[in-house]
Design an enzyme around this catalytic site. Structure first.
Site, PDB file in Angstrom:
ATOM      1  CB  SER A 143      -3.023   2.068   4.423  1.00 58.98           C
ATOM      2  OG  SER A 143      -2.533   3.412   4.369  1.00 58.98           O
ATOM      3  CE1 TYR A 156      -1.990   1.358  -1.115  1.00 61.33           C
ATOM      4  CE2 TYR A 156      -2.241   3.234   0.166  1.00 61.33           C
ATOM      5  CZ  TYR A 156      -1.760   1.963   0.155  1.00 61.33           C
ATOM      6  OH  TYR A 156      -1.197   1.667   1.052  1.00 61.33           O
TER       7      TYR A 156
END
Ligand SMILES: NC(=O)c1ccc[n+]([C@@H]2O[C@H](COP(=O)([O-])OP(=O)(O)OC[C@H]3O[C@@H](n4cnc5c(N)ncnc54)[C@H](O)[C@@H]3O)[C@@H](O)[C@H]2O)c1
Length: 255
Positions: A143, A156
């Site tokens: 990401s 995350y």
């Protein structure tokens, strides 16, 4: 078809980015093992869609936070298609919780599903690739948040940051075996993981305004990068991440 005779595993392969990757790899001629944990009917529909393309795919239910399940995925690839060339560690979850309110269970689950799975997915896939010879590709779907803080989603970010170092370190370790390890770092992509933003027009407008290309990515725009990285054209790429983010990491607030 650039991936003819190649065999791939895609974790979390029956929705969102994973589904688009499965379809694109199959279009390029690869046989695909579709890992999933929920919605078997979506996996079946995907298998049928791939059959109509003249390609081969099997769905395997496996919880990739468990090492034994990851091994089962690789075993399925070998027993059904004879080998493993491309491992796509795609499955992921997020809690959207800050450092102040993340519980121990939330922390553990985010780490297991995003990072532990990619670590052991890399290890187990690499062992098979070394056994059969000829190298291989490990592609980690990370990401922009492997590098870019997202307040309110701390665990995350930690997990994706861990995947960044997994990609770099395993890429260096496995290079002598011809196994290339690359990350793909998407920005905001229109998938189920972002439903809350997509269903909130004001939030979506703010997000689009922050992206230099002015919109979220379609899952297919991430899948095409993965397909390139799995093919011959990416033979000199390893231990790094390719960001497909519409420029969001370079964006600046206009004055
Ligand atoms: N959508 C985005 O904006 C975006 C941006 C950057 C990175 N990503 C990453 O892309 C990947 C795919 O996400 P997505 O956007 O397609 O969302 P998604 O929710 O559609 O996909 C995640 C998939 O992982 C699966 N999964 C969850 N836990 C699992 C487990 N224990 N075992 C096996 N599978 C499991 C889910 O069932 C689902 O199919 C994730 O790693 C996510 O972090 C997404």
């Amino acid at each position: 078809m650039s991936l003819q005779n190649k065999v791939a595993i895609v974790t979390g392969g029956n929705s969102g980015i994973g589904q688009a990757i499965v379809l694109e790899l199959a279009r390029q001629g690869a046989a695909v093992v579709i890992d999933y944990v929920v919605h078997p009917e979506a996996t079946e529909a995907l298998e049928q869609q791939i059959g109509k393309l003249g390609a081969r795919a099997i769905g395997v239910e496996a919880d990739i936070s468990k090492v034994a399940d990851l091994q089962r995925l690789v075993d399925a690839a070998v027993s059904r298609f004879g080998r493993l060339d491309i491992m796509v560690n795609n499955a992921g979850i997020e809690t959207r919780t800050s450092v102040l309110d993340t519980t121990e269970d939330q922390y553990d689950r985010v780490m297991e599903v995003n990072l532990k799975s990619a670590f052991f997915g890399t290890q187990i896939a690499a062992a098979q690739m070394m056994k059969q010879g000829g190298g291989g590709r490990v592609i980690n779907i990370t990401s922009v948040h492997e590098d870019w803080p997202m307040p309110g989603n701390t665990a995350y970010c930690l997990a994706k940051g861990g995947m960044r170092m997994l990609t770099r370190t395993a890429g260096v370790e496995l290079a002598p075996h011809g196994i290339l390890v690359v990350g793909v770092g998407p920005g905001a992509v229109a998938t189920p993981i972002n439903l809350s933003t997509m269903n909130d027009p004001a939030k979506l407008k703010r997000l689009d305004a922050a992206i230099p290309l002015g919109r979220m990515a379609r899952p297919e725009e991430i899948a095409s990068v993965v397909s390139f990285l799995a093919g011959e054209g990416a033979s000199y790429l390893t231990a790094t991440t390719i960001f497909a983010d519409g420029g969001i990491m370079q964006g600046s607030v206009g004055l």
